[in-house]
Write a protein that holds these residues in place. Structure first.
Motif, PDB file in Angstrom:
ATOM      1  N   THR A 108     -22.707  37.637  20.968  1.00 56.40           N
ATOM      2  CA  THR A 108     -21.943  36.809  21.899  1.00 56.40           C
ATOM      3  C   THR A 108     -22.727  35.557  22.275  1.00 56.40           C
ATOM      4  O   THR A 108     -23.958  35.571  22.341  1.00 56.40           O
ATOM      5  CB  THR A 108     -21.619  37.618  23.166  1.00 56.40           C
ATOM      6  OG1 THR A 108     -20.817  38.740  22.801  1.00 56.40           O
ATOM      7  CG2 THR A 108     -20.856  36.780  24.175  1.00 56.40           C
ATOM      8  N   ARG A 249      -2.710  44.294  18.180  1.00 53.04           N
ATOM      9  CA  ARG A 249      -2.617  42.965  17.589  1.00 53.04           C
ATOM     10  C   ARG A 249      -1.165  42.520  17.448  1.00 53.04           C
ATOM     11  O   ARG A 249      -0.825  41.354  17.728  1.00 53.04           O
ATOM     12  CB  ARG A 249      -3.296  42.954  16.218  1.00 53.04           C
ATOM     13  CG  ARG A 249      -3.339  41.565  15.567  1.00 53.04           C
ATOM     14  CD  ARG A 249      -4.097  41.562  14.256  1.00 53.04           C
ATOM     15  NE  ARG A 249      -3.431  42.353  13.232  1.00 53.04           N
ATOM     16  CZ  ARG A 249      -3.876  43.516  12.775  1.00 53.04           C
ATOM     17  NH1 ARG A 249      -4.980  44.046  13.278  1.00 53.04           N
ATOM     18  NH2 ARG A 249      -3.214  44.188  11.845  1.00 53.04           N
ATOM     19  N   SER A 255      -7.017  41.245  19.196  1.00 50.37           N
ATOM     20  CA  SER A 255      -7.680  41.653  17.957  1.00 50.37           C
ATOM     21  C   SER A 255      -9.152  41.941  18.227  1.00 50.37           C
ATOM     22  O   SER A 255      -9.697  41.612  19.288  1.00 50.37           O
ATOM     23  CB  SER A 255      -7.548  40.571  16.886  1.00 50.37           C
ATOM     24  OG  SER A 255      -8.253  39.407  17.283  1.00 50.37           O
ATOM     25  N   ARG A 257     -11.603  40.532  16.943  1.00 48.89           N
ATOM     26  CA  ARG A 257     -12.383  39.298  17.034  1.00 48.89           C
ATOM     27  C   ARG A 257     -12.579  38.840  18.471  1.00 48.89           C
ATOM     28  O   ARG A 257     -13.556  38.147  18.783  1.00 48.89           O
ATOM     29  CB  ARG A 257     -11.696  38.189  16.235  1.00 48.89           C
ATOM     30  CG  ARG A 257     -11.642  38.448  14.731  1.00 48.89           C
ATOM     31  CD  ARG A 257     -10.956  37.299  14.018  1.00 48.89           C
ATOM     32  NE  ARG A 257     -10.877  37.531  12.573  1.00 48.89           N
ATOM     33  CZ  ARG A 257     -10.312  36.697  11.720  1.00 48.89           C
ATOM     34  NH1 ARG A 257      -9.750  35.565  12.177  1.00 48.89           N
ATOM     35  NH2 ARG A 257     -10.291  36.972  10.425  1.00 48.89           N
ATOM     36  N   ARG A 262     -17.816  33.390  20.925  1.00 47.65           N
ATOM     37  CA  ARG A 262     -18.790  32.507  20.259  1.00 47.65           C
ATOM     38  C   ARG A 262     -18.795  31.128  20.916  1.00 47.65           C
ATOM     39  O   ARG A 262     -17.844  30.730  21.521  1.00 47.65           O
ATOM     40  CB  ARG A 262     -18.466  32.381  18.770  1.00 47.65           C
ATOM     41  CG  ARG A 262     -18.547  33.727  18.046  1.00 47.65           C
ATOM     42  CD  ARG A 262     -18.344  33.547  16.558  1.00 47.65           C
ATOM     43  NE  ARG A 262     -18.435  34.800  15.843  1.00 47.65           N
ATOM     44  CZ  ARG A 262     -19.578  35.357  15.462  1.00 47.65           C
ATOM     45  NH1 ARG A 262     -20.732  34.777  15.747  1.00 47.65           N
ATOM     46  NH2 ARG A 262     -19.581  36.499  14.812  1.00 47.65           N
TER      47      ARG A 262
END
Length: 262
Positions: A108, A249, A255, A257, A262
């Motif tokens: 992260t 999803r 999801s 991700r 990021r």
């Protein structure tokens, strides 16, 4: 002629005993400690129903195999084995969760790590609460409390019995409900991210399969049946987990991700 509207009477307010039970009772306390509570929590009744069905089917399969092939000498042995297995699941999950959170922290962005730790505080708190509650029993034995070591006068004798009764009527139900809720909600890891429970559930069940494999579990069961039985749990849990991820999803736009910022 239309009938006049008659309002339904409001339900009676709970009495003081019911309010006290909801505030400090062991079952209600376990629900507050082990159920996720993030504001944007996804509550899908179909997912919850599938998880409960999977848990009941898995338990029924374990009992059937254990009784049919005399893995346990009695139903009490089977029950004790399932309690032991549930506690091993909790311990393995308690070790797995910090590792997963550590990996997420490494992946992260630095600016989002504090928020990740904040969301992980409640799952870690649930782990600590359950282990601390279980530790009460060996603590009372090791200190000699249950043997009356501190009952040196009438007042201390009464206090000793009051504490023992509280342990039996509060701590024991809290542990029983806590273990069940901790495994069902995977230590409320939905507070971290909605995809964490299915991901950790799949990880946990394969870890337990490896432990059973190397510890020689169900040694009295014929080879083919043992293979089907040992693979049935991880494959079914994995199937439910993948289905849950796809449903999150497809219906909610959530999801895997999204776990890593990021």
């Amino acid at each position: 002629m239309p009938h006049p509207y008659v309002p339904h009477p409001a339900p009676p307010l709970p009495g003081p005993v019911a309010r006290l039970r909801r505030r400090i009772g062991p079952v209600h306390t376990a629900r507050r400690v082990f159920r996720p509570s993030r504001p944007d929590l996804v509550e899908d009744a179909f997912i919850a129903r599938m998880q409960k069905i999977r848990t009941l089917v898995g338990l029924a399969a374990v009992v059937w195999v254990s009784v049919s092939y005399k893995v346990g000498s009695s139903l009490r042995d089977v029950a004790d084995d399932r309690v032991h297995q549930s506690w091993i699941n909790v311990l393995v999950l308690s070790v797995t969760l910090p590792v997963v959170v550590g990996v997420l922290l490494a992946l992260t962005a630095p600016s989002a790590r504090r928020d990740l730790l904040r969301r992980a505080a409640k799952p870690f708190g649930a782990i600590f609460a359950l282990i601390a509650a279980v530790f009460v029993f060996p603590l009372t034995v090791l200190t000699g409390f249950v043997d009356g070591r501190f009952a040196t006068n009438p007042a201390m004798t009464v206090a000793t019995w009051v504490i023992i009764v509280l342990i039996l009527v509060w701590v024991l139900p809290f542990i029983a409900w806590g273990i069940g809720l901790a495994l069902l909600h995977v230590f409320r890891t939905a507070d971290i991210h909605p995809t964490m429970p299915p991901l950790l559930a799949m990880t946990l069940v394969w870890e337990m399969t490896l432990i059973d494999l190397f510890s020689g579990a169900y040694a009295g069961v014929p080879g083919p049946v043992r293979a089907v039985f040992m693979l049935g749990a991880p494959l079914s849990v994995t199937a439910v987990g993948v289905w849950e991820l796809r449903r999150l999803r497809a219906h909610y736009g959530i999801s895997v991700r999204g776990v890593v910022v990021r």
